[in-house]
Design a protein around this motif. Sequence first.
Motif, PDB file in Angstrom:
ATOM      1  N   PRO A 457      60.467  40.637  65.359  1.00  0.00           N
ATOM      2  CA  PRO A 457      60.715  40.005  64.053  1.00  0.00           C
ATOM      3  C   PRO A 457      59.458  39.959  63.175  1.00  0.00           C
ATOM      4  CG  PRO A 457      60.453  38.319  65.707  1.00  0.00           C
ATOM      5  CD  PRO A 457      60.393  39.640  66.444  1.00  0.00           C
ATOM      6  N   TRP A 458      59.694  39.813  61.863  1.00  0.00           N
ATOM      7  CA  TRP A 458      58.614  39.750  60.906  1.00  0.00           C
ATOM      8  C   TRP A 458      58.803  38.563  59.971  1.00  0.00           C
ATOM      9  CZ3 TRP A 458      61.537  44.471  60.939  1.00  0.00           C
ATOM     10  CH2 TRP A 458      60.924  45.535  61.595  1.00  0.00           C
ATOM     11  N   GLU A 459      57.765  38.338  59.201  1.00  0.00           N
ATOM     12  CA  GLU A 459      57.864  37.570  57.972  1.00  0.00           C
ATOM     13  C   GLU A 459      57.548  38.535  56.832  1.00  0.00           C
ATOM     14  OE1 GLU A 459      56.128  33.429  57.055  1.00  0.00           O
ATOM     15  OE2 GLU A 459      54.778  34.806  56.001  1.00  0.00           O
ATOM     16  N   VAL A 460      58.463  38.660  55.887  1.00  0.00           N
ATOM     17  CA  VAL A 460      58.249  39.516  54.732  1.00  0.00           C
ATOM     18  C   VAL A 460      57.596  38.692  53.630  1.00  0.00           C
ATOM     19  CG1 VAL A 460      59.312  41.047  53.040  1.00  0.00           C
ATOM     20  CG2 VAL A 460      60.283  40.869  55.331  1.00  0.00           C
ATOM     21  N   GLN A 461      56.516  39.198  53.090  1.00  0.00           N
ATOM     22  CA  GLN A 461      55.843  38.559  51.963  1.00  0.00           C
ATOM     23  C   GLN A 461      55.939  39.471  50.746  1.00  0.00           C
ATOM     24  OE1 GLN A 461      51.797  37.390  52.643  1.00  0.00           O
ATOM     25  NE2 GLN A 461      52.295  35.897  54.226  1.00  0.00           N
ATOM     26  N   LEU A 462      56.291  38.895  49.632  1.00  0.00           N
ATOM     27  CA  LEU A 462      56.348  39.622  48.368  1.00  0.00           C
ATOM     28  C   LEU A 462      55.428  38.916  47.386  1.00  0.00           C
ATOM     29  CD1 LEU A 462      57.646  41.999  46.904  1.00  0.00           C
ATOM     30  CD2 LEU A 462      59.473  40.468  46.173  1.00  0.00           C
ATOM     31  N   GLN A 463      54.457  39.662  46.839  1.00  0.00           N
ATOM     32  CA  GLN A 463      53.458  39.077  45.955  1.00  0.00           C
ATOM     33  C   GLN A 463      53.455  39.792  44.610  1.00  0.00           C
ATOM     34  OE1 GLN A 463      49.582  39.021  47.753  1.00  0.00           O
ATOM     35  NE2 GLN A 463      50.302  38.138  49.678  1.00  0.00           N
ATOM     36  N   VAL A 464      53.177  39.034  43.562  1.00  0.00           N
ATOM     37  CA  VAL A 464      52.910  39.587  42.236  1.00  0.00           C
ATOM     38  C   VAL A 464      51.422  39.412  41.985  1.00  0.00           C
ATOM     39  CG1 VAL A 464      53.468  39.535  39.785  1.00  0.00           C
ATOM     40  CG2 VAL A 464      55.218  38.923  41.474  1.00  0.00           C
ATOM     41  N   ARG A 465      50.734  40.515  41.698  1.00  0.00           N
ATOM     42  CA  ARG A 465      49.282  40.500  41.556  1.00  0.00           C
ATOM     43  C   ARG A 465      48.857  40.998  40.175  1.00  0.00           C
ATOM     44  NH1 ARG A 465      45.716  40.051  45.573  1.00  0.00           N
ATOM     45  NH2 ARG A 465      46.499  39.609  47.678  1.00  0.00           N
ATOM     46  N   HIS A 466      47.572  40.764  39.867  1.00  0.00           N
ATOM     47  CA  HIS A 466      46.974  41.356  38.672  1.00  0.00           C
ATOM     48  C   HIS A 466      47.110  42.872  38.734  1.00  0.00           C
ATOM     49  CE1 HIS A 466      44.937  37.726  37.104  1.00  0.00           C
ATOM     50  NE2 HIS A 466      44.744  37.404  38.368  1.00  0.00           N
ATOM     51  N   PHE A 467      47.291  43.481  37.585  1.00  0.00           N
ATOM     52  CA  PHE A 467      47.350  44.937  37.548  1.00  0.00           C
ATOM     53  C   PHE A 467      45.967  45.554  37.772  1.00  0.00           C
ATOM     54  CE2 PHE A 467      46.952  48.865  35.007  1.00  0.00           C
ATOM     55  CZ  PHE A 467      47.849  49.658  35.696  1.00  0.00           C
ATOM     56  N   ALA A 468      44.963  45.003  37.141  1.00  0.00           N
ATOM     57  CA  ALA A 468      43.592  45.500  37.274  1.00  0.00           C
ATOM     58  C   ALA A 468      42.678  44.320  37.552  1.00  0.00           C
ATOM     59  CB  ALA A 468      43.149  46.247  36.012  1.00  0.00           C
ATOM     60  N   PRO A 469      42.711  43.779  38.787  1.00  0.00           N
ATOM     61  CA  PRO A 469      41.943  42.571  39.082  1.00  0.00           C
ATOM     62  C   PRO A 469      40.452  42.845  39.175  1.00  0.00           C
ATOM     63  CG  PRO A 469      42.916  43.427  41.077  1.00  0.00           C
ATOM     64  CD  PRO A 469      43.430  44.287  39.959  1.00  0.00           C
ATOM     65  N   ARG A 470      39.666  41.815  38.936  1.00  0.00           N
ATOM     66  CA  ARG A 470      38.249  41.869  39.220  1.00  0.00           C
ATOM     67  C   ARG A 470      38.050  41.680  40.728  1.00  0.00           C
ATOM     68  NH1 ARG A 470      38.908  43.638  34.940  1.00  0.00           N
ATOM     69  NH2 ARG A 470      37.907  43.047  32.973  1.00  0.00           N
ATOM     70  N   PRO A 471      36.901  42.091  41.274  1.00  0.00           N
ATOM     71  CA  PRO A 471      36.706  41.975  42.728  1.00  0.00           C
ATOM     72  C   PRO A 471      36.852  40.560  43.263  1.00  0.00           C
ATOM     73  CG  PRO A 471      35.050  43.416  41.772  1.00  0.00           C
ATOM     74  CD  PRO A 471      35.789  42.796  40.617  1.00  0.00           C
ATOM     75  N   TRP A 472      36.635  39.554  42.421  1.00  0.00           N
ATOM     76  CA  TRP A 472      36.726  38.168  42.881  1.00  0.00           C
ATOM     77  C   TRP A 472      38.137  37.596  42.706  1.00  0.00           C
ATOM     78  CZ3 TRP A 472      33.599  39.940  38.920  1.00  0.00           C
ATOM     79  CH2 TRP A 472      34.047  39.684  37.632  1.00  0.00           C
ATOM     80  N   GLN A 473      39.066  38.356  42.207  1.00  0.00           N
ATOM     81  CA  GLN A 473      40.435  37.884  42.015  1.00  0.00           C
ATOM     82  C   GLN A 473      41.292  38.354  43.184  1.00  0.00           C
ATOM     83  OE1 GLN A 473      41.068  39.598  38.081  1.00  0.00           O
ATOM     84  NE2 GLN A 473      40.869  37.590  37.122  1.00  0.00           N
ATOM     85  N   LEU A 474      41.178  37.649  44.309  1.00  0.00           N
ATOM     86  CA  LEU A 474      41.893  38.034  45.523  1.00  0.00           C
ATOM     87  C   LEU A 474      43.232  37.323  45.656  1.00  0.00           C
ATOM     88  CD1 LEU A 474      38.949  38.000  48.102  1.00  0.00           C
ATOM     89  CD2 LEU A 474      39.709  39.865  46.631  1.00  0.00           C
TER      90      LEU A 474
END
Length: 490
Positions: A457-474
């Motif tokens: 079994p798994w846990e599915v994660q779905l994330q919405v992220r920045h399109f062009a993040p800076r290195p500190w935007q994790l």
Amino acid sequence: MYVGLTVAAALAAPQPAAALLGALFKLSLILGLTFLGAKWVSSASLRGLLPGILLVLATAQIYAAQIGAYQLLVDRLSHPYYTSVSLGLGGAVAVWVAVLSRSLFWPWRVVGILAGGALLGLSGSRGGVLALLAGLLAAGLVWLVRTRRFQTVLWSAAVGVLLLGGFALLHIGSAGGETIPVLDRLSSLEANGRDVTWSDTLDAIAAYPFSGYGPYQLGPQIAPVTEKCVWWPALQAARVECPALVQHLDNVWVIAHNAVLQVWGESGLPGLLGHLLLCALLVIRTWRSGDPLANAILLGLFAADLTDNVTMVPGPFFAALPWLVGGMGLRGNLVTPAADSALPSARTWFALPWVATALLIFWGFPLWAATLETFRPSAAPEVTIREVVASPVWRGDDPYQILLMASAPAGPYRLQARLCAPDGSRCHTVMTRNVQSEGIPPTLLQILRFPLKDSGPWEVQLQVRHFAPRPWQLRALALTSWPLRRDDRP
């Protein structure tokens, strides 16, 4: 100490036999290169790198000319073996050798600077530019502090300013004000996918923080589930697929793109401690050697380890250079060998933990950036996942399907789907997709499909992220998760 800590971590890894074999292979390469460097005594022999780098540049140009789709200054320079980052680092090495080698005939200096600048500019490698500047700065400081001679300081600064000025002028582009894409990338702060890689690596490390997975065993843990073997570009273009033996290696070539995350994921906390102490010792001894070229190579390539793993062996030629020049530093003072001992002094032992801490702070950027982000209020656009339509049970071999409905201000975003252990650890990225929000509800309406290999079994994660993040935007802008298991019963 370095050997003992690395082997001890390997013995405690999830697969100790494979981890120990990888550890012995890695240690043999690093220590062998270091001992070989100790026999060289002087960095003058590194001048021989310059003809090889010129051959790399010529090969890249010939290869690019054979690719009909390649556009100069639009596409990043490619090579049948080296990546774009590798080409950029080769350019940095060419400039260091041309500027800092003693008794180098001046036409070779001009050729080396021009070839290095061409590789740096055409490759669009920001890591290469970072390494170049860090190396020139280190060389200038060596001359300023160790020898009190300002001529090479000014010479290094002039070359650095000349190259950066040339990039800036070309970056402006034509009279119409259009920018040149490959040079425009050099001034970009976009993370270029490293936010996803760093997040996945931190999740993988959390499962085995003490032992790690073993040298060359981290790649399979952080590679996308659907990742397949990617052969050399020239062979891929000729439809030559990876041999079965290479495919069986299971993504061992996937890296964390950061020194601390890579070593921690491979060898745990003990191995990370040993690696930091070894690198700190090499930095101290190379600094005391008073050799500008050796310091430029060591500190320049160590700086590039912030966003790549350029000192990870085996690898292209530059992966061996830090260990070779570090061995030269261990051998003694390269300028006046009789003035220094091959054994570390009391001052070296005193400075060792401080330099190791400085390396940890520098290389550990993803760690403290992620920590600070949890305490910092988000200034990102408000994104809300309204609804996800997906089955908690997967049947058959058809791709798993997800329907996402979310609200977000108008603009580009990235969707990231991950499969994690049931407790949410050891997450693998399954897919990422660039999407566009029009700002009209529902602003994001997407259907995602991806294959599943194992039964869960798994846990599915779905994330919405920045399109062009800076290195500190994790941090993801929005996240949701649900359990998933396979059940083929009728």
